[in-house]
Scaffold this motif. Sequence first.
Motif, short mmCIF file in Angstrom:
data_model
loop_
_atom_site.label_atom_id
_atom_site.label_comp_id
_atom_site.label_asym_id
_atom_site.label_seq_id
_atom_site.Cartn_x
_atom_site.Cartn_y
_atom_site.Cartn_z
N GLU A 116 0.82 -1.22 0.00
CA GLU A 116 0.00 0.00 0.00
C GLU A 116 0.85 1.27 0.00
O GLU A 116 0.34 2.37 -0.20
CB GLU A 116 -0.94 0.01 1.20
CG GLU A 116 -0.26 -0.08 2.55
CD GLU A 116 -0.21 -1.51 3.08
OE1 GLU A 116 -0.29 -1.67 4.31
OE2 GLU A 116 -0.10 -2.45 2.26
N GLY A 117 2.14 1.11 0.21
CA GLY A 117 3.03 2.27 0.19
C GLY A 117 3.05 2.96 -1.17
O GLY A 117 3.19 4.18 -1.24
N ARG A 118 2.89 2.20 -2.23
CA ARG A 118 2.90 2.78 -3.58
C ARG A 118 1.73 3.76 -3.76
O ARG A 118 1.91 4.88 -4.23
CB ARG A 118 2.80 1.67 -4.64
CG ARG A 118 3.97 0.69 -4.61
CD ARG A 118 3.67 -0.51 -5.49
NE ARG A 118 4.71 -1.53 -5.41
CZ ARG A 118 5.71 -1.64 -6.27
NH1 ARG A 118 5.77 -0.81 -7.30
NH2 ARG A 118 6.62 -2.59 -6.14
N ALA A 119 0.54 3.30 -3.38
CA ALA A 119 -0.64 4.15 -3.51
C ALA A 119 -0.53 5.36 -2.58
O ALA A 119 -0.95 6.47 -2.93
CB ALA A 119 -1.90 3.35 -3.19
N ALA A 120 0.03 5.15 -1.39
CA ALA A 120 0.18 6.26 -0.44
C ALA A 120 1.11 7.33 -1.00
O ALA A 120 0.87 8.53 -0.84
CB ALA A 120 0.72 5.73 0.89
N LEU A 121 2.17 6.89 -1.68
CA LEU A 121 3.09 7.86 -2.28
C LEU A 121 2.41 8.63 -3.41
O LEU A 121 2.59 9.85 -3.56
CB LEU A 121 4.34 7.16 -2.80
CG LEU A 121 5.41 8.07 -3.42
CD1 LEU A 121 5.87 9.14 -2.44
CD2 LEU A 121 6.59 7.27 -3.94
N THR A 122 1.62 7.93 -4.21
CA THR A 122 0.87 8.60 -5.28
C THR A 122 -0.06 9.66 -4.70
O THR A 122 -0.17 10.77 -5.23
CB THR A 122 0.05 7.57 -6.09
OG1 THR A 122 0.95 6.63 -6.69
CG2 THR A 122 -0.76 8.25 -7.18
N ARG A 123 -0.72 9.33 -3.58
CA ARG A 123 -1.60 10.31 -2.93
C ARG A 123 -0.80 11.50 -2.41
O ARG A 123 -1.24 12.65 -2.51
CB ARG A 123 -2.36 9.65 -1.79
CG ARG A 123 -3.50 8.75 -2.21
CD ARG A 123 -4.41 8.40 -1.06
NE ARG A 123 -3.71 7.68 0.00
CZ ARG A 123 -3.55 6.36 0.03
NH1 ARG A 123 -4.03 5.61 -0.95
NH2 ARG A 123 -2.91 5.79 1.02
N ALA A 124 0.37 11.23 -1.84
CA ALA A 124 1.18 12.31 -1.29
C ALA A 124 1.62 13.27 -2.39
O ALA A 124 1.61 14.50 -2.20
CB ALA A 124 2.40 11.72 -0.58
N ILE A 125 2.00 12.74 -3.54
CA ILE A 125 2.40 13.60 -4.66
C ILE A 125 1.19 14.39 -5.15
O ILE A 125 1.30 15.59 -5.45
CB ILE A 125 3.00 12.75 -5.80
CG1 ILE A 125 4.35 12.15 -5.35
CG2 ILE A 125 3.19 13.59 -7.06
CD1 ILE A 125 4.95 11.18 -6.34
N ALA A 126 0.03 13.74 -5.20
CA ALA A 126 -1.19 14.43 -5.65
C ALA A 126 -1.56 15.55 -4.69
O ALA A 126 -2.03 16.62 -5.11
CB ALA A 126 -2.33 13.43 -5.77
N ASP A 127 -1.35 15.33 -3.38
CA ASP A 127 -1.67 16.37 -2.39
C ASP A 127 -0.81 17.61 -2.61
O ASP A 127 -1.29 18.74 -2.47
CB ASP A 127 -1.43 15.83 -0.97
CG ASP A 127 -2.51 14.84 -0.54
OD1 ASP A 127 -3.56 14.77 -1.21
OD2 ASP A 127 -2.28 14.14 0.47
N ILE A 128 0.47 17.40 -2.94
CA ILE A 128 1.35 18.53 -3.22
C ILE A 128 0.92 19.22 -4.51
O ILE A 128 0.79 20.45 -4.57
CB ILE A 128 2.81 18.07 -3.31
CG1 ILE A 128 3.31 17.59 -1.95
CG2 ILE A 128 3.70 19.20 -3.85
CD1 ILE A 128 4.71 17.01 -1.97
#
Length: 274
Positions: free
Chosen positions: A153-165
């Motif tokens: 799930e770390g992959r999806a979490a990183l995608t979300r983090a980039i999207a938040d920025i």
Amino acid sequence: MIELKAKLWRGVGLAVAVAAAGLAACSPGGEGGEGGGEAGEGAAVTGEAGETAGGESGGEGGGEAGGEGGEAGAAAAYAGLAPALRTQVRLQHLKGFLLVAQKEIEAGNLPEAGALVGQGVLEVHAPAPSDFGGLDIASANAASAALFDAKPEGRAALTRAIADITARQDAGDVEVVRRMLSIAGGLYALVLVDGGVDPIEYQHSLGAALAARDAFTRVEPALRARNAVRAQEARDQIDRLVALWPSTQAPETPAPTAQVAAQISRIELALSGL
């Protein structure tokens, strides 16, 4: 062999510990505590290329001269910025850590990706959380912790983090590109020192270069409208800059510092007048 200095791994360990704890002070009240906590950890962070997170917590003026100074090119990168533009540079700087973490995931290095995200939170966000336009750092902390434990799930979490920025970034400004280039060049100057190769600064400088290219991509349509030939030249030169990092892991013989500096100068020349 690449010289793996002990201070590098101390920096990784600290970043991961901060991320794994989730930087519990992410609430408005906790931001202040985060600043105080980082001041206490300043000695450990200073060990990583002199990056003093505590220095910047003391206020904008002293922080940018002290904490950001340890980040090599970052002192110059943040100097003289209006608040709105400083926020855009902060967001882009942090995004660079996440972009290089994304490449580590592609290479199958999930724990290393998690460490990079944690380092970005520690070195860019924690010293000046109020400069991020209300960015919720929780997604980046979640990505760091999950990736460090090699959880899928770390992959999806990183995608979300980039999207938040990205959601807090504007249409782009060529000045953000220039500031990212300044950070990339400053950090790369620390890669080859005393006959050794610093693998952490290698990754961090790659992150800044990726952030410069990402920032250029956002502003590229406007630049092409002004001067398509010059904009294409800048695009080509930025791609050549990023190519100087053949992988996310430092090779035995990285590109010479002078070569990276010269390539950055070519980009700056292409950007002049745009």
